[in-house]
Motif scaffolding. Structure first.
Motif, PDB file in Angstrom:
ATOM      1  N   ALA A 251     -13.677  69.401  35.731  1.00  0.00           N
ATOM      2  CA  ALA A 251     -13.660  69.496  34.270  1.00  0.00           C
ATOM      3  C   ALA A 251     -12.562  68.609  33.681  1.00  0.00           C
ATOM      4  CB  ALA A 251     -13.460  70.951  33.838  1.00  0.00           C
ATOM      5  N   ARG A 252     -11.356  68.637  34.280  1.00  0.00           N
ATOM      6  CA  ARG A 252     -10.266  67.793  33.781  1.00  0.00           C
ATOM      7  C   ARG A 252     -10.583  66.311  33.992  1.00  0.00           C
ATOM      8  NH1 ARG A 252      -6.937  72.032  35.901  1.00  0.00           N
ATOM      9  NH2 ARG A 252      -6.734  70.906  37.882  1.00  0.00           N
ATOM     10  N   LEU A 253     -11.215  66.005  35.124  1.00  0.00           N
ATOM     11  CA  LEU A 253     -11.578  64.617  35.381  1.00  0.00           C
ATOM     12  C   LEU A 253     -12.553  64.104  34.324  1.00  0.00           C
ATOM     13  CD1 LEU A 253     -12.103  62.974  38.768  1.00  0.00           C
ATOM     14  CD2 LEU A 253     -13.928  62.711  37.104  1.00  0.00           C
ATOM     15  N   ARG A 254     -13.541  64.928  33.985  1.00  0.00           N
ATOM     16  CA  ARG A 254     -14.489  64.522  32.933  1.00  0.00           C
ATOM     17  C   ARG A 254     -13.777  64.334  31.591  1.00  0.00           C
ATOM     18  NH1 ARG A 254     -18.243  68.356  35.349  1.00  0.00           N
ATOM     19  NH2 ARG A 254     -20.043  67.250  36.231  1.00  0.00           N
ATOM     20  N   ALA A 255     -12.825  65.211  31.283  1.00  0.00           N
ATOM     21  CA  ALA A 255     -12.088  65.086  30.015  1.00  0.00           C
ATOM     22  C   ALA A 255     -11.315  63.780  29.972  1.00  0.00           C
ATOM     23  CB  ALA A 255     -11.145  66.271  29.844  1.00  0.00           C
ATOM     24  N   HIS A 256     -10.686  63.394  31.083  1.00  0.00           N
ATOM     25  CA  HIS A 256      -9.957  62.123  31.126  1.00  0.00           C
ATOM     26  C   HIS A 256     -10.907  60.937  30.969  1.00  0.00           C
ATOM     27  CE1 HIS A 256      -6.568  64.477  32.069  1.00  0.00           C
ATOM     28  NE2 HIS A 256      -6.720  64.543  33.377  1.00  0.00           N
ATOM     29  N   LEU A 257     -12.072  61.022  31.576  1.00  0.00           N
ATOM     30  CA  LEU A 257     -13.052  59.941  31.444  1.00  0.00           C
ATOM     31  C   LEU A 257     -13.533  59.805  30.007  1.00  0.00           C
ATOM     32  CD1 LEU A 257     -15.182  60.495  34.687  1.00  0.00           C
ATOM     33  CD2 LEU A 257     -13.445  58.747  34.277  1.00  0.00           C
ATOM     34  N   GLU A 258     -13.737  60.934  29.318  1.00  0.00           N
ATOM     35  CA  GLU A 258     -14.136  60.875  27.916  1.00  0.00           C
ATOM     36  C   GLU A 258     -13.055  60.212  27.059  1.00  0.00           C
ATOM     37  OE1 GLU A 258     -16.952  61.589  26.509  1.00  0.00           O
ATOM     38  OE2 GLU A 258     -17.880  62.239  28.392  1.00  0.00           O
ATOM     39  N   GLU A 259     -11.793  60.520  27.354  1.00  0.00           N
ATOM     40  CA  GLU A 259     -10.694  59.919  26.591  1.00  0.00           C
ATOM     41  C   GLU A 259     -10.597  58.422  26.858  1.00  0.00           C
ATOM     42  OE1 GLU A 259      -7.382  59.772  23.978  1.00  0.00           O
ATOM     43  OE2 GLU A 259      -9.120  61.088  24.256  1.00  0.00           O
ATOM     44  N   ILE A 260     -10.807  58.007  28.096  1.00  0.00           N
ATOM     45  CA  ILE A 260     -10.789  56.575  28.408  1.00  0.00           C
ATOM     46  C   ILE A 260     -11.897  55.850  27.655  1.00  0.00           C
ATOM     47  CG2 ILE A 260     -11.199  54.901  30.256  1.00  0.00           C
ATOM     48  CD1 ILE A 260      -9.765  56.793  32.157  1.00  0.00           C
ATOM     49  N   ALA A 261     -13.088  56.423  27.653  1.00  0.00           N
ATOM     50  CA  ALA A 261     -14.208  55.804  26.940  1.00  0.00           C
ATOM     51  C   ALA A 261     -13.917  55.734  25.443  1.00  0.00           C
ATOM     52  CB  ALA A 261     -15.497  56.581  27.204  1.00  0.00           C
ATOM     53  N   ARG A 262     -13.299  56.781  24.895  1.00  0.00           N
ATOM     54  CA  ARG A 262     -12.964  56.773  23.467  1.00  0.00           C
ATOM     55  C   ARG A 262     -11.950  55.669  23.140  1.00  0.00           C
ATOM     56  NH1 ARG A 262      -9.326  58.282  19.853  1.00  0.00           N
ATOM     57  NH2 ARG A 262      -7.826  58.816  21.481  1.00  0.00           N
ATOM     58  N   LEU A 263     -10.937  55.514  23.985  1.00  0.00           N
ATOM     59  CA  LEU A 263      -9.928  54.484  23.745  1.00  0.00           C
ATOM     60  C   LEU A 263     -10.521  53.084  23.845  1.00  0.00           C
ATOM     61  CD1 LEU A 263      -6.856  55.946  25.690  1.00  0.00           C
ATOM     62  CD2 LEU A 263      -7.120  55.750  23.210  1.00  0.00           C
ATOM     63  N   LEU A 264     -11.405  52.879  24.803  1.00  0.00           N
ATOM     64  CA  LEU A 264     -12.034  51.566  24.950  1.00  0.00           C
ATOM     65  C   LEU A 264     -12.897  51.234  23.735  1.00  0.00           C
ATOM     66  CD1 LEU A 264     -13.056  51.677  28.719  1.00  0.00           C
ATOM     67  CD2 LEU A 264     -11.205  50.353  27.691  1.00  0.00           C
ATOM     68  N   LYS A 265     -13.526  52.247  23.169  1.00  0.00           N
ATOM     69  CA  LYS A 265     -14.331  52.027  21.968  1.00  0.00           C
ATOM     70  C   LYS A 265     -13.444  51.768  20.759  1.00  0.00           C
ATOM     71  CE  LYS A 265     -17.967  54.146  19.155  1.00  0.00           C
ATOM     72  NZ  LYS A 265     -18.851  55.338  18.982  1.00  0.00           N
ATOM     73  N   LYS A 266     -12.315  52.465  20.683  1.00  0.00           N
ATOM     74  CA  LYS A 266     -11.396  52.301  19.554  1.00  0.00           C
ATOM     75  C   LYS A 266     -10.705  50.956  19.591  1.00  0.00           C
ATOM     76  CE  LYS A 266      -7.142  54.248  17.622  1.00  0.00           C
ATOM     77  NZ  LYS A 266      -6.080  55.270  17.816  1.00  0.00           N
ATOM     78  N   GLY A 267     -10.251  50.518  20.781  1.00  0.00           N
ATOM     79  CA  GLY A 267      -9.566  49.231  20.915  1.00  0.00           C
ATOM     80  C   GLY A 267      -8.111  49.297  20.471  1.00  0.00           C
ATOM     81  N   GLY A 268      -7.523  48.122  20.318  1.00  0.00           N
ATOM     82  CA  GLY A 268      -6.115  48.037  19.934  1.00  0.00           C
ATOM     83  C   GLY A 268      -5.202  48.014  21.142  1.00  0.00           C
ATOM     84  N   GLU A 269      -3.976  48.465  20.948  1.00  0.00           N
ATOM     85  CA  GLU A 269      -2.974  48.467  22.028  1.00  0.00           C
ATOM     86  C   GLU A 269      -3.124  49.767  22.831  1.00  0.00           C
ATOM     87  OE1 GLU A 269       0.917  47.826  20.293  1.00  0.00           O
ATOM     88  OE2 GLU A 269       0.002  46.611  18.719  1.00  0.00           O
ATOM     89  N   ILE A 270      -3.936  49.714  23.854  1.00  0.00           N
ATOM     90  CA  ILE A 270      -4.287  50.926  24.604  1.00  0.00           C
ATOM     91  C   ILE A 270      -3.863  50.853  26.066  1.00  0.00           C
ATOM     92  CG2 ILE A 270      -6.219  51.454  23.082  1.00  0.00           C
ATOM     93  CD1 ILE A 270      -8.073  50.249  25.169  1.00  0.00           C
ATOM     94  N   GLY A 271      -3.234  49.775  26.476  1.00  0.00           N
ATOM     95  CA  GLY A 271      -2.923  49.579  27.888  1.00  0.00           C
ATOM     96  C   GLY A 271      -2.074  50.691  28.476  1.00  0.00           C
ATOM     97  N   LYS A 272      -0.997  51.087  27.787  1.00  0.00           N
ATOM     98  CA  LYS A 272      -0.095  52.103  28.323  1.00  0.00           C
ATOM     99  C   LYS A 272      -0.774  53.475  28.362  1.00  0.00           C
ATOM    100  CE  LYS A 272       4.201  49.783  27.034  1.00  0.00           C
ATOM    101  NZ  LYS A 272       5.474  49.866  26.283  1.00  0.00           N
ATOM    102  N   ARG A 273      -1.581  53.784  27.362  1.00  0.00           N
ATOM    103  CA  ARG A 273      -2.297  55.062  27.367  1.00  0.00           C
ATOM    104  C   ARG A 273      -3.292  55.112  28.519  1.00  0.00           C
ATOM    105  NH1 ARG A 273      -3.808  56.057  20.957  1.00  0.00           N
ATOM    106  NH2 ARG A 273      -1.676  55.908  20.144  1.00  0.00           N
ATOM    107  N   LEU A 274      -3.996  54.004  28.729  1.00  0.00           N
ATOM    108  CA  LEU A 274      -4.953  53.965  29.836  1.00  0.00           C
ATOM    109  C   LEU A 274      -4.242  54.107  31.178  1.00  0.00           C
ATOM    110  CD1 LEU A 274      -7.399  51.118  28.720  1.00  0.00           C
ATOM    111  CD2 LEU A 274      -7.827  53.570  28.716  1.00  0.00           C
ATOM    112  N   ASP A 275      -3.087  53.493  31.294  1.00  0.00           N
ATOM    113  CA  ASP A 275      -2.334  53.588  32.542  1.00  0.00           C
ATOM    114  C   ASP A 275      -1.971  55.041  32.847  1.00  0.00           C
ATOM    115  OD1 ASP A 275      -1.028  52.205  34.758  1.00  0.00           O
ATOM    116  OD2 ASP A 275       0.832  52.889  33.852  1.00  0.00           O
ATOM    117  N   PHE A 276      -1.578  55.789  31.818  1.00  0.00           N
ATOM    118  CA  PHE A 276      -1.265  57.212  32.014  1.00  0.00           C
ATOM    119  C   PHE A 276      -2.499  57.991  32.428  1.00  0.00           C
ATOM    120  CE2 PHE A 276      -1.322  61.471  30.095  1.00  0.00           C
ATOM    121  CZ  PHE A 276      -0.282  62.061  30.807  1.00  0.00           C
TER     122      PHE A 276
END
Length: 319
Positions: A251-276
């Motif tokens: 369940a937590r893994l799916r939640a992290h994947l959803e957040e990654i997909a959301r950030l990729l769609k949003k764009g901008g300066e997301i490198g550090k968030r994705l790294d976390f």
């Protein structure tokens, strides 16, 4: 907003315009020297930008000494456009054959000698002029240098725009790769979830069988009431089932994947968030492997770790 990669290259060339007759006249009046080479000192210049991944914005400059005064303006230009990465800016000047080495005139050298003597009379500790300094003075000075500075800044601005376009194109490719890896991790999570009830039940049954074998071998069943043994066995089996259940990790893994997909769609300066988030994915995949009670889950955990590591490699290049 677009997603930018930290890897890119761009270059831009510029041709400094010749100084106006008024500028050359003012130079002649100020120095007392007629300057035949002032309009041919530089044939052009090229600005190059190279960018690779880095934790912070690290700027490096390589340029001729006569353009070193532009470094503060160039630094301000780059910091206003870029946020992360190791960036190197190079400026190469191409001098024409006639303007590369000026031919000093006798009146130029005479006046330069008189000026040097006047300065040394007032400032005895002043260092004498070198040949290079004398040639630089005879080469022309103010008007040409000003035009070259303008050309360098113009080329630098165009070069930065080109670098941003290159990093944006690279970012689009990285997003496609990351989304493909995210999809692969979702498939693995979906494949693992239906296995859980059967695996837990099978392991519980195996635990109860070993429990009965242990009781029989020790003779405890003869001294402890059957109801107490049954209750203890069920409690131990339930506790064991909780320890091997990986539903929360999935369940937590799916939640992290959803957040990654959301950030990729949003764009901008997301490198550090994705790294976390990649670190969190790696933790969940590790926990899944350590709690796996069946070979099927172990294999899925290994594949998840491979996919997460592929994600990590690509995320390192995102601004």
């Amino acid at each position: 907003m677009p997603v930018y990669s930290m890897t890119g290259y761009a270059s831009a060339s510029s041709q400094p315009s010749a100084p106006s007759e008024n500028a050359v006249s003012r130079h002649t009046e100020n120095t007392g020297v007629t300057h035949p080479n002032s309009q041919a000192a530089h044939a052009g210049l090229t600005v190059e930008l190279r960018s690779v991944n880095g934790r912070f914005l690290d700027l490096g400059f390589r340029m001729p000494e006569d353009l070193r005064g532009l470094e503060p303006a160039l630094r301000e230009l780059l910091t206003g456009k870029l946020k992360r990465g190791k960036v190197e800016l190079r400026i190469n000047t191409q001098r024409d054959a006639e303007g590369s080495w000026p031919q000093p005139q006798s009146d130029q050298l005479n006046r330069l000698s008189r000026l040097e003597g006047t300065v040394q009379n007032w400032l005895p500790k002043a260092q004498p002029l070198s040949v290079h300094e004398a040639l630089q003075w005879c080469k022309g000075g103010g008007a040409v240098t000003e035009k070259l500075d303008e050309a360098a800044m113009d080329a630098a601005r165009r070069c930065v725009d080109g670098l941003l376009e290159a990093r944006e194109r690279e970012g689009e490719k990285l997003v496609a790769i990351l989304l493909e890896r995210v999809g692969r991790l979702r498939e693995l999570a979906n494949a693992a979830e239906p296995m859980l009830p059967a695996i837990v039940q099978r392991q519980q049954q195996r635990f109860l069988e070993r429990w009965q074998e242990a009781l029989a071998s020790t003779g405890a069943a003869q001294t402890i009431p059957e109801d107490n043994l049954k209750e203890r066995a069920l409690n131990e089996a339930a506790a064991y089932a909780i320890r091997i259940d990986v539903a929360e990790e999935l369940a937590r893994l799916r939640a992290h994947l959803e957040e990654i997909a959301r950030l990729l769609k949003k764009g901008g300066e997301i490198g550090k968030r994705l790294d976390f988030l990649i670190q969190e994915l790696h933790r969940e995949a590790n926990t899944l492997g350590s709690k796996a009670a069946a070979l099927e889950l172990t294999n899925i955990s290994v594949e998840m770790k491979v996919a997460v590591e592929q994600l990590r490699e690509q995320v390192q290049n995102i601004e």
